[in-house]
Design a protein around this motif. Sequence first.
Motif, PDB file in Angstrom:
ATOM      1  N   VAL A  16       0.838  -1.202   0.000  1.00 39.12           N
ATOM      2  CA  VAL A  16       0.000   0.000   0.000  1.00 39.12           C
ATOM      3  C   VAL A  16       0.868   1.247   0.000  1.00 39.12           C
ATOM      4  N   VAL A  17       0.309   2.299  -0.574  1.00 37.80           N
ATOM      5  CA  VAL A  17       0.935   3.622  -0.579  1.00 37.80           C
ATOM      6  C   VAL A  17      -0.199   4.630  -0.732  1.00 37.80           C
ATOM      7  N   ILE A  51      -3.557   3.638  -2.607  1.00 38.53           N
ATOM      8  CA  ILE A  51      -3.247   2.737  -3.710  1.00 38.53           C
ATOM      9  C   ILE A  51      -2.866   1.387  -3.107  1.00 38.53           C
ATOM     10  N   VAL A  52      -3.485   0.332  -3.598  1.00 41.67           N
ATOM     11  CA  VAL A  52      -3.192  -1.034  -3.158  1.00 41.67           C
ATOM     12  C   VAL A  52      -2.637  -1.782  -4.367  1.00 41.67           C
ATOM     13  N   LYS A  71       3.236   9.067  -1.362  1.00 48.14           N
ATOM     14  CA  LYS A  71       3.708   9.329   0.001  1.00 48.14           C
ATOM     15  C   LYS A  71       3.330   8.119   0.850  1.00 48.14           C
ATOM     16  N   GLY A  72       4.030   7.937   1.939  1.00 45.35           N
ATOM     17  CA  GLY A  72       3.769   6.793   2.801  1.00 45.35           C
ATOM     18  C   GLY A  72       2.415   6.874   3.491  1.00 45.35           C
ATOM     19  N   VAL A  73       1.892   5.706   3.811  1.00 43.67           N
ATOM     20  CA  VAL A  73       0.643   5.653   4.578  1.00 43.67           C
ATOM     21  C   VAL A  73       0.948   5.978   6.036  1.00 43.67           C
ATOM     22  N   TRP A  92       6.028   2.672  -0.297  1.00 46.30           N
ATOM     23  CA  TRP A  92       5.323   1.391  -0.412  1.00 46.30           C
ATOM     24  C   TRP A  92       5.662   0.510   0.775  1.00 46.30           C
ATOM     25  N   VAL A  93       4.648  -0.023   1.441  1.00 44.72           N
ATOM     26  CA  VAL A  93       4.863  -0.968   2.541  1.00 44.72           C
ATOM     27  C   VAL A  93       3.982  -2.185   2.321  1.00 44.72           C
TER      28      VAL A  93
END
Length: 143
Positions: free
Chosen positions: A38-39, A83-84, A121-123, A132-133
């Motif tokens: 996700v992001v 975004i997934v 950008k990071g969640v 992205w993680v």
Amino acid sequence: MKNFRISFVLLCSSILFVMCKQPENNQGPTTFEEKVFVVNTVDNDEKLQEYLTYHKQVWPEVEAGFKKAGYKRITLYHFKDLIVMTISVPVGADLDEMGKVAEAHNPKCASWNKLMNTYQKGVNGTEEGEKWVEALPFYEFNN
């Protein structure tokens, strides 16, 4: 007609042989696993629309890089600015290495990543500079 049948049978046999042939390393067929990442996109509706538009026609060099790196499937979803991404990769694959192979395929791959980075950008909960993680599964229903 008999020659046609013989030719057809030989052609089908050849195709079947190629489709069923084991890889040269004799390790058998590759098994794939799905990973989810996700992001967020930056807080700007216009930028989100640009990002979505780019993904309607991903540059061919980028997709060729994905193929070269060994990705089986990549799917993107979005809800507002979230975004997934789901990816299907060989079990146990080194994702960092796959990313390097994909990006090294063509200079346009690195350009694509640099451009897409400007939209992301990071969640919540990510470290500074992290985008992205991986989202880890915590429940599954099977029927």
